[in-house]
Design a protein around this motif. Structure first.
Motif, PDB file in Angstrom:
ATOM      1  N   PRO A 318       0.829  -1.308   0.011  1.00  0.00           N
ATOM      2  CA  PRO A 318       0.122  -0.078   0.061  1.00  0.00           C
ATOM      3  C   PRO A 318       0.910   1.077  -0.022  1.00  0.00           C
ATOM      4  O   PRO A 318       1.981   1.255   0.865  1.00  0.00           O
ATOM      5  N   ASP A 339      -0.990   3.994 -10.432  1.00  0.00           N
ATOM      6  CA  ASP A 339      -1.943   2.750 -10.129  1.00  0.00           C
ATOM      7  C   ASP A 339      -2.773   2.209 -11.128  1.00  0.00           C
ATOM      8  O   ASP A 339      -3.714   2.339 -11.331  1.00  0.00           O
ATOM      9  N   ASN A 341      -3.941  -0.722 -11.785  1.00  0.00           N
ATOM     10  CA  ASN A 341      -4.931  -1.741 -11.341  1.00  0.00           C
ATOM     11  C   ASN A 341      -5.583  -1.118 -10.318  1.00  0.00           C
ATOM     12  O   ASN A 341      -6.797  -1.708  -9.701  1.00  0.00           O
ATOM     13  N   ALA A 342      -5.530   0.271 -10.074  1.00  0.00           N
ATOM     14  CA  ALA A 342      -6.397   0.924  -8.728  1.00  0.00           C
ATOM     15  C   ALA A 342      -6.635   0.090  -7.483  1.00  0.00           C
ATOM     16  O   ALA A 342      -7.759   0.140  -7.184  1.00  0.00           O
ATOM     17  N   ASP A 343      -5.441  -0.518  -7.108  1.00  0.00           N
ATOM     18  CA  ASP A 343      -5.715  -1.208  -6.013  1.00  0.00           C
ATOM     19  C   ASP A 343      -5.169  -0.539  -4.563  1.00  0.00           C
ATOM     20  O   ASP A 343      -4.996  -1.018  -3.705  1.00  0.00           O
ATOM     21  N   ARG A 345      -1.969  -0.084  -4.428  1.00  0.00           N
ATOM     22  CA  ARG A 345      -0.443  -0.991  -3.861  1.00  0.00           C
ATOM     23  C   ARG A 345       0.331  -0.557  -5.062  1.00  0.00           C
ATOM     24  O   ARG A 345      -0.034  -0.609  -6.197  1.00  0.00           O
ATOM     25  N   GLN A 347       3.099  -1.970  -7.413  1.00  0.00           N
ATOM     26  CA  GLN A 347       3.716  -3.051  -7.937  1.00  0.00           C
ATOM     27  C   GLN A 347       4.702  -2.986  -9.053  1.00  0.00           C
ATOM     28  O   GLN A 347       4.694  -2.051 -10.087  1.00  0.00           O
TER      29      GLN A 347
END
Lengths: 607, 86
Positions: A318, A339, A341-343, A345, A347
């Protein structure tokens, strides 16, 4: 003291030392200005050569390049150290015995031709200006990253410092300054590396720590290979470049290193032939201290980056939980996150997180601008995210991170949790790396103008004092030009560096080698060889780097970076053929060749 | 420097032999082990390193250092032998 105060203290303190040294050892004759009076000890010359050689790029960028390219970057490591074997065995002792001040001196005298001398001067100028503009830019970047001043202001400060000590001190001044700069630089690089190694593996030395076994039972490199292949990257320890390309790139860097004028000239400063051999060995040992540490810094840095960004469970971290250094370098524009994948977090995986040229992020607004950040997460907004598509068979998620390779060295102390003074030290070390190389190049340029062009070609009647004055004036003008180039860099800096090595490799290396080892080589062979090597390399690099040539058209799959080695071979062949069709060199030249092969009576570099 | 042409020629021949043998090692370690045979060597493991990778990133540097030091020492001796040292 705050980090900023400490950094100022270290940087300003080191500047004061450099200028004091230059004042104490300032040059009062051309011999002192060009070759430090020829009285430098092999140990000091070895250190000075190492500082001269290791530039801002070696210090800041190389670890990052190795970190992201893995085995594919081995060519840099082998090339930039292996060149010293060639220098020590094939060039340094004989050029020292020859006992002149510059490479054009050697080329002009050995090939009894002022045309050859002028061709050599043109090559020297081109190589040196290419290189020095990068160093000036480097000082500016260091200033802007550590002290929050504009890059251009940083360049001007760097210019002023180099100006004072190179113009005043000449070769004598910069030699002893470079000794100090080597110490600063090597301390700044190895201390964080030692701590990092110790904290990750329990080993004391980075060189053995790289082979250590981690807590999870895997050797460091196997662990890293596993991590990167899972994320869709090529394996770290195995390359993706073709063998032939690797071979030629390494060769071009090696032979190019041995042909660089600012390195060769350092071997004119020692008293005797054997000192030239010994100082070449010292230089390589001092360089090896840094270069052998680089693969460890690179591997540990990459592991840390992956585990920090993707988290222990490989699901991403996060954004709010990202460590402070991530946000700091995001502000500096060296890291960016989008972001996909809009999570929420972060990556990191294979692929480009951003579109456009070089896939660098373009930020929305300035770093200090509140509205240019996400209201909730405080991340910096970017305007050019990529589509975020990825192949689920290859990697678990799309790449959301942009990382500038320089981060691997700059953020190292923070990642390892080291105190502020170590971070401040890195700034002083990077500055030392950039300034020492810039000063060495500056002198080569100044010497070429005042000695090779003025004294040897245009006005032989000028006195020593006038020549010294001319050298200082030339150094001043060169600083101004270098500063200008640093402030207005051509946007193809990296390509131009390939050009510098390619040209040194294709022009100087063969011409000097044949001058020493092939007595029959005459001026016709040397000049035609130099021109063929120079022009073929220039055309190949210009066509593929600047005129949009496509990689599938590369000759035998050799990239422009490696073509200097081909140019070198062409140079040798043409020079040999032409020399055999034309008269052999005059007797007194052949006598010179026999003379430089045997030590003795090199006590004074004659004039 | 007491030098007659014959001694100088012999000195040079000995020097060339030394250079040649050192450059063979230089070539084998870097271009050989580090590039051409790297895949074959990577099957072997040494102290946690794949051998080919180790040669390309660590071993070659080590050997380069030894070569330059060795050459400086070897040539100093040769200089004394031919009485051309300074």
């Amino acid at each position: 003291m705050s980090l900023e105060q400490l950094t100022y203290l270290f940087v300003v303190g080191s500047f004061v030392i450099y200028i004091a040294i230059a004042f104490w050892s300032r040059a009062s004759s051309t011999r002192e200005f060009y070759v430090a009076g020829g009285g430098v000890t092999p140990l000091a010359n070895g250190m000075a050569t190492a500082a001269d050689w290791m530039s801002a790029a070696s210090f800041i960028s190389l670890a990052g390049i190795v970190s992201f390219a893995g085995y594919d970057a081995s060519g840099y490591i082998m090339g930039w150290t292996g060149g010293y074997v060639l220098l020590a065995l094939l060039l340094a002792p004989y050029l020292r015995k020859f006992g002149k001040f510059t490479i054009p001196d050697f080329v002009g005298d050995r090939y009894y031709s002022n045309l050859a001398r002028v061709v050599a001067v043109v090559c020297v100028m081109f190589i040196s200006f290419t290189y020095i503009s990068g160093q000036m830019r480097g000082t500016g970047i260091v200033f802007s990253r550590f002290l929050q001043v504009e890059i251009d202001t940083g360049i001007m400060i760097g210019m002023a410092v180099v100006f004072v000590y190179a113009v005043l001190g000449g070769m004598k001044g910069i030699t002893y300054t470079q000794v100090a700069q080597y110490c600063v630089m090597i301390f700044a690089f190895t201390v964080p590396a030692l701590f990092l190694t110790f904290s990750m593996t329990g080993h004391l030395l980075p060189q053995t720590g790289l082979g250590a076994t981690l807590d999870n039972g895997l050797p460091v490199l196997d662990h890293l290979d596993g991590l990167v292949t899972e994320l869709g990257f090529a394996s770290f320890t195995e390359g993706s470049k073709s063998k032939i390309d690797m071979f030629f790139i390494t060769a071009a860097l090696m032979f190019g290193t041995a042909g660089l004028p600012h390195v060769i000239v350092r071997f004119f400063t020692v008293p005797r032939v054997r000192d030239a051999r010994i100082s070449a060995a010292w230089a390589l040992v001092f360089i090896a201290v840094l270069y052998s540490t680089i693969p460890a810094v690179a591997a540990f840095g990459r592991i840390n980056l992956i585990e920090t960004v993707n988290g222990v469970d490989n699901m991403g971290t996060p954004y709010e939980e990202m460590p402070q250094w991530f946000k700091k370098w995001e502000n500096a524009g060296l890291i960016a996150w989008y972001d996909h994948n809009a999570d929420g977090r972060t990556q990191y995986a294979a692929g480009d997180a951003f579109t456009g040229r070089q896939h660098k992020p373009i930020y929305w607004g300035a770093a200090k601008d509140e509205v240019a950040r996400n209201f909730y997460s405080n991340q910096r907004h970017v305007v050019n995210p990529s589509s975020g598509e990825f192949d689920p068979k290859v990697q678990p998620f799309a790449n959301e991170i942009y990382v500038d390779p320089d981060i691997m060295v700059l953020a190292n102390p923070e990642i390892a949790g080291l105190p502020n003074w170590v971070i401040a030290l890195i700034a002083a070390g990077a500055m030392a790396a950039a300034l020492s190389t810039a000063a060495g190049l500056l002198l080569v340029i100044a010497t070429s103008v005042s000695h090779d062009l003025l004294k040897k070609t245009i006005r032989p009647q000028i006195t020593d004092r006038q020549e010294l004055l001319a050298a200082r004036l030339a150094a001043m003008v060169a600083v101004l030009i270098a500063g200008y180039l640093g402030m207005h860099p051509p946007d193809y800096v990296a390509a131009v560096v390939a050009l510098a090595f390619g040209l040194a490799c294709a022009s100087f290396f063969p011409v000097i080698i044949m001058g020493i080892f092939y007595q029959r080589m005459n001026k016709y062979g040397a000049i035609s060889g130099m021109l063929v090597g120079l022009i073929s390399t220039l055309c190949y690099i210009v066509y593929f780097k600047f005129m949009g040539g496509e990689p599938q058209d590369w000759l035998l799959g050799i990239s422009p970076e490696g073509f200097g080695a081909v140019g070198m071979v062409l140079n040798f062949i043409v020079a040999y053929l032409v020399a055999h069709l034309t008269p052999e060199p005059p007797k007194h030249i052949q006598q010179i060749v026999q003379n430089i092969r045997v030590p003795g009576n090199s006590g004074s570099a004659y004039y | 420097m007491k030098q007659n042409t014959k001694a100088a020629e012999q000195y040079w021949r000995r020097n060339l032999q030394i250079i040649f043998s050192y450059l063979i090692i230089w070539f084998v370690v870097s271009f050989g082990c580090g590039i051409v045979f790297v895949d074959e060597l990577n099957h072997f493991n040494m102290f946690g390193f794949k051998l080919g990778y180790w040669f390309a990133n660590q071993g070659s540097i080590l050997v380069f250092c030894l070569l330059t030091i060795g050459y400086a020492v070897r040539m100093s001796r040769l200089d004394s032998e031919f009485d051309v040292h300074e």
